[in-house]
Scaffold this active site. Structure first.
Site, PDB file in Angstrom:
ATOM      1  N   LYS A  92       4.104   3.794  -3.200  1.00  0.00           N
ATOM      2  CA  LYS A  92       5.273   3.393  -3.981  1.00  0.00           C
ATOM      3  C   LYS A  92       5.971   4.610  -4.559  1.00  0.00           C
ATOM      4  O   LYS A  92       5.426   5.699  -4.621  1.00  0.00           O
ATOM      5  CB  LYS A  92       4.861   2.422  -5.105  1.00  0.00           C
ATOM      6  CG  LYS A  92       4.496   1.035  -4.584  1.00  0.00           C
ATOM      7  CD  LYS A  92       4.650  -0.029  -5.638  1.00  0.00           C
ATOM      8  CE  LYS A  92       6.096  -0.399  -5.823  1.00  0.00           C
ATOM      9  NZ  LYS A  92       6.264  -1.612  -6.637  1.00  0.00           N
ATOM     10  N   GLU A 122       6.786 -10.596 -13.236  1.00  0.00           N
ATOM     11  CA  GLU A 122       6.164  -9.263 -13.328  1.00  0.00           C
ATOM     12  C   GLU A 122       6.204  -8.798 -14.772  1.00  0.00           C
ATOM     13  O   GLU A 122       7.235  -8.910 -15.430  1.00  0.00           O
ATOM     14  CB  GLU A 122       6.925  -8.198 -12.510  1.00  0.00           C
ATOM     15  CG  GLU A 122       6.832  -8.291 -11.022  1.00  0.00           C
ATOM     16  CD  GLU A 122       7.670  -7.204 -10.336  1.00  0.00           C
ATOM     17  OE1 GLU A 122       7.870  -6.104 -10.918  1.00  0.00           O
ATOM     18  OE2 GLU A 122       8.126  -7.463  -9.212  1.00  0.00           O
ATOM     19  N   GLU A 167      -0.799   1.392  -5.917  1.00  0.00           N
ATOM     20  CA  GLU A 167      -0.201   1.443  -4.580  1.00  0.00           C
ATOM     21  C   GLU A 167       0.315   2.852  -4.314  1.00  0.00           C
ATOM     22  O   GLU A 167       1.328   3.274  -4.866  1.00  0.00           O
ATOM     23  CB  GLU A 167       0.921   0.400  -4.470  1.00  0.00           C
ATOM     24  CG  GLU A 167       0.421  -1.031  -4.607  1.00  0.00           C
ATOM     25  CD  GLU A 167       1.559  -2.039  -4.693  1.00  0.00           C
ATOM     26  OE1 GLU A 167       2.210  -2.278  -3.656  1.00  0.00           O
ATOM     27  OE2 GLU A 167       1.799  -2.586  -5.795  1.00  0.00           O
ATOM     28  N   GLU A 211       5.154   4.510 -10.542  1.00  0.00           N
ATOM     29  CA  GLU A 211       5.113   3.334  -9.662  1.00  0.00           C
ATOM     30  C   GLU A 211       3.769   3.193  -8.946  1.00  0.00           C
ATOM     31  O   GLU A 211       3.394   2.106  -8.518  1.00  0.00           O
ATOM     32  CB  GLU A 211       6.233   3.406  -8.625  1.00  0.00           C
ATOM     33  CG  GLU A 211       7.638   3.369  -9.206  1.00  0.00           C
ATOM     34  CD  GLU A 211       8.059   1.986  -9.689  1.00  0.00           C
ATOM     35  OE1 GLU A 211       7.758   1.006  -8.999  1.00  0.00           O
ATOM     36  OE2 GLU A 211       8.667   1.896 -10.764  1.00  0.00           O
TER      37      GLU A 211
END
Length: 320
Positions: A295, A242, A292, A301
């Site tokens: 999150k 990541e 997303e 996030e």
């Protein structure tokens, strides 16, 4: 040929902590049409694995953290996991299994990571599959990271990471690592310049012996390489599972579309060449395919996506 190897080194994480994402079949098409040749999924999602059949996309399949204890304590459970999640997909190019994500040494689950890797590896070997089993760490395990040559693991992490590195060396598997200059920069913006984090510094920022560092990504990664060398992992390959930059969600000036686009674009072109300590193409997975919306807890996030849930690209990126 060099370009081909480099182009193939970029993957993208496919996270699904959202209630508005397109179906897996559409996602696979989006990867393919954008020339993204590698994917990481965080659990063995059956719909995703079905959609991947025949796609030629290489996949890292994650084991959810809560499954580690069962896999570690029972070879039969590890065998069942492989029979259920790997064996039915001979036409999916599964390259690695990631047993756990960012387990901290203080986590009660930490004791199960090494044994889970071993049991899964035994199950894979018994099935005559060529898939490496590893785990994903984050940079909080480093006790010292400056300068990069002085990189070492913290005392609290040492027995945990020593055991894992020992297993990976014996099975010739890579260590999987999440590397985020964004978080390093936002934790110390006084001493770390934004340009250093975004790969836009005009010259060397940190001189470490005969190696010069123009960006924070290289400095973090090389400190990890140094730490691994000190515990017997000099020949271990590291895969960056990541790395990303949010486009919104912090109250400062870091999380913007411009900064995130700059980061991803520069990261893609940079990893073709590796780091000062370890030159050569570096397998790297961008985080993440989509924004997303479920999150958290930090607002940032929700904003790491390269694409919106409607499949619109947020940035003009070339993956190959």
């Amino acid at each position: 040929m060099l370009f081909d190897a480099a182009a193939q080194s970029i993957g993208v994480n496919y996270g699904t902590v959202a209630d508005n994402l397109p179906p897996a079949t559409d996602v696979i098409t989006l990867y393919t049409t954008n020339g993204i040749g590698k994917m990481r999924i965080f659990d063995p999602n059956q719909a995703t694995l079905q959609a991947l059949k025949g796609s030629n996309i290489e996949v890292i399949v994650g084991v959810v953290n809560n499954d580690l204890q069962g896999l570690a304590t029972s070879p039969a459970t590890a065998n069942t996991w492989v029979q259920t999640n790997i064996i039915p997909y001979p036409d999916v190019k599964i390259s690695y299994i990631a047993a756990g994500n960012e387990i901290k040494p203080s986590d009660p689950l930490a004791q199960y990571v090494g044994p889970a890797i071993q049991n899964l590896n035994n199950a894979i070997t018994a099935s005559n599959l060529q898939i490496k089993v590893s785990t994903v760490i984050d940079m909080s395990l480093l006790g010292n990271s400056f300068p990069p040559s002085a990189g070492s693991f913290s005392d609290s992490a040492s027995s945990y990471i020593n055991a894992i590195v020992s297993i990976l060396v014996s099975t010739n598997a890579p260590l999987l690592a999440n590397v985020y200059p964004y978080f390093a920069y936002t934790s110390d913006p006084t001493n770390i310049k934004l340009e250093y984090a975004l790969f836009t510094s005009p010259g060397v920022v940190v001189q470490d012996g005969n190696l010069g560092y123009q960006n924070l990504f290289d400095a973090i990664l090389d400190s990890l390489y140094s730490a691994i060398e000190k515990i017997g992992g000099a020949n271990l390959t590291v895969i960056v599972t990541e790395s990303g930059w949010p486009s919104d969600g912090d109250s400062g000036v870091a999380a913007t579309v411009d900064n995130a686009g700059t980061y991803y674009k520069n990261l893609i072109s940079h990893v073709k060449n590796g780091t000062p300590k370890k030159p050569g193409p570096l397998e790297t997975y961008l985080f993440a395919m989509f924004d997303e919306d479920q999150k958290g807890p930090a607002e940032t996030e929700k904003h790491f996506g390269l694409f919106s849930p409607t499949k619109e690209p947020k940035y003009q990126l070339t993956f190959t």
